[in-house]
Design a protein around this motif. Sequence first.
Motif, PDB file in Angstrom:
ATOM      1  N   CYS A  31       0.839  -1.194   0.000  1.00 55.40           N
ATOM      2  CA  CYS A  31       0.000   0.000   0.000  1.00 55.40           C
ATOM      3  C   CYS A  31       0.884   1.257   0.000  1.00 55.40           C
ATOM      4  O   CYS A  31       1.769   1.393   0.835  1.00 55.40           O
ATOM      5  CB  CYS A  31      -0.890  -0.006   1.245  1.00 55.40           C
ATOM      6  SG  CYS A  31      -1.768   1.534   1.497  1.00 55.40           S
ATOM      7  N   ARG A  33       0.151   4.134   0.904  1.00 52.77           N
ATOM      8  CA  ARG A  33      -0.113   4.992   2.058  1.00 52.77           C
ATOM      9  C   ARG A  33       0.509   4.457   3.335  1.00 52.77           C
ATOM     10  O   ARG A  33       1.229   5.147   4.021  1.00 52.77           O
ATOM     11  CB  ARG A  33      -1.619   5.140   2.276  1.00 52.77           C
ATOM     12  CG  ARG A  33      -2.216   6.121   1.313  1.00 52.77           C
ATOM     13  CD  ARG A  33      -3.619   6.474   1.742  1.00 52.77           C
ATOM     14  NE  ARG A  33      -4.211   7.418   0.804  1.00 52.77           N
ATOM     15  CZ  ARG A  33      -5.499   7.655   0.715  1.00 52.77           C
ATOM     16  NH1 ARG A  33      -6.342   7.016   1.511  1.00 52.77           N
ATOM     17  NH2 ARG A  33      -5.949   8.528  -0.156  1.00 52.77           N
ATOM     18  N   CYS A  34       0.206   3.205   3.658  1.00 49.32           N
ATOM     19  CA  CYS A  34       0.660   2.699   4.961  1.00 49.32           C
ATOM     20  C   CYS A  34       1.748   1.645   4.835  1.00 49.32           C
ATOM     21  O   CYS A  34       2.241   1.139   5.834  1.00 49.32           O
ATOM     22  CB  CYS A  34      -0.514   2.168   5.772  1.00 49.32           C
ATOM     23  SG  CYS A  34      -1.186   0.629   5.115  1.00 49.32           S
ATOM     24  N   CYS A  50      -6.088  -2.024   0.168  1.00 44.94           N
ATOM     25  CA  CYS A  50      -5.402  -2.194   1.449  1.00 44.94           C
ATOM     26  C   CYS A  50      -6.454  -2.161   2.547  1.00 44.94           C
ATOM     27  O   CYS A  50      -7.158  -1.163   2.696  1.00 44.94           O
ATOM     28  CB  CYS A  50      -4.393  -1.068   1.665  1.00 44.94           C
ATOM     29  SG  CYS A  50      -3.714  -1.060   3.319  1.00 44.94           S
ATOM     30  N   CYS A  53      -5.758   0.401   5.781  1.00 40.91           N
ATOM     31  CA  CYS A  53      -6.152   1.817   5.756  1.00 40.91           C
ATOM     32  C   CYS A  53      -7.306   2.072   4.793  1.00 40.91           C
ATOM     33  O   CYS A  53      -7.567   3.221   4.439  1.00 40.91           O
ATOM     34  CB  CYS A  53      -4.948   2.717   5.485  1.00 40.91           C
ATOM     35  SG  CYS A  53      -4.263   2.582   3.844  1.00 40.91           S
TER      36      CYS A  53
HETATM   37 ZN   LIG Z   1      -2.743   1.021   3.466  1.00 47.33          ZN
END
Ligand SMILES: [Zn+2]
Length: 297
Positions: A31, A33-34, A50, A53
């Motif tokens: 992911c 983002r995370c 994901c 998140c």
């Molecule tokens: Zn994520």
Amino acid sequence: MNLVDVNTMFPTDEKCREMLVRLRWPEGVRCPRCKMDAIELETEKTLYYCKQCDYQFTVTAGTIFNDSHLPLTKWFLATLLLCEAKKGMSACQIQRTLGLGSYKTAWYLCHRIRHAMIESQRPMLDGKVEMDETFIGGKNWWQGKNSLHKGKETVIGIRQRGGELRFFHAKDARSGTLGKYIRENISEDVDILYTDDWNAYKGAAKHIRKDGRHKTIRHKLRIYVKGDTYTNTVESAFSLLKRGIMGSWHRVSAKHLQAYCTEMAFRFNRRDNSDLFMDTLRHMITAPVLTFQKLTA
Ligand SMILES: [Zn+2]
């Protein structure tokens, strides 16, 4: 890799995407983002999800491919053309060769590929290093520093012999400016720094100079080689840069000069790399986004 190979291996956007997934996430999809593992969703557009998140994304999310209406197959062909053209290729030629709708599209495409060629976290140059400066722009600029510098742009070249070349569009070639690029790029433990006898190097290379590790070649006396003291390898790179600007890009504005310098150095440093195309793609899928607003700001 040549044009036929790229056409054969990547005939559809799906094939291009598969390659980008492998280059972006060699150890499995993460992911953006995370950074946690993500799963593939059963859809046509190769979406990932994901659950940590709650984020859906594609392989091009958050990359320079983002928000592009161009098919990936064209991106791949443009990348090959740009990275294989020794002296560079103009946006105009890319537009015609790939049959792109507008010059603006081609121009933005080329700049995004160039943007991906910026190297982050480069090591300090070591061993035997050559440094030189040249001037671009204005009337008769290709005659180099023997003509007047007024109205010209300064490009600094630093090259480790047998190693990496770096080009910088600098604000001038004064001592303070040269010193900044020396500190940022050349190791304090460098064996020898070779420059010409431009006075500004005396102050700029003071810390290297004090124990005799700064050698100068007396260009003012028209001496270009003395033993192993010369700056010829960085100068030959300059002439390639100038031929590229004259032959392919025609007019390069001062604003985008660094981008062209970056492209030339990127290609020069990989001239013996048989994996140049894949290497460039890897840079593209991992480089930060370049928005049109930022480019034209
Ligand atoms: Zn994520």
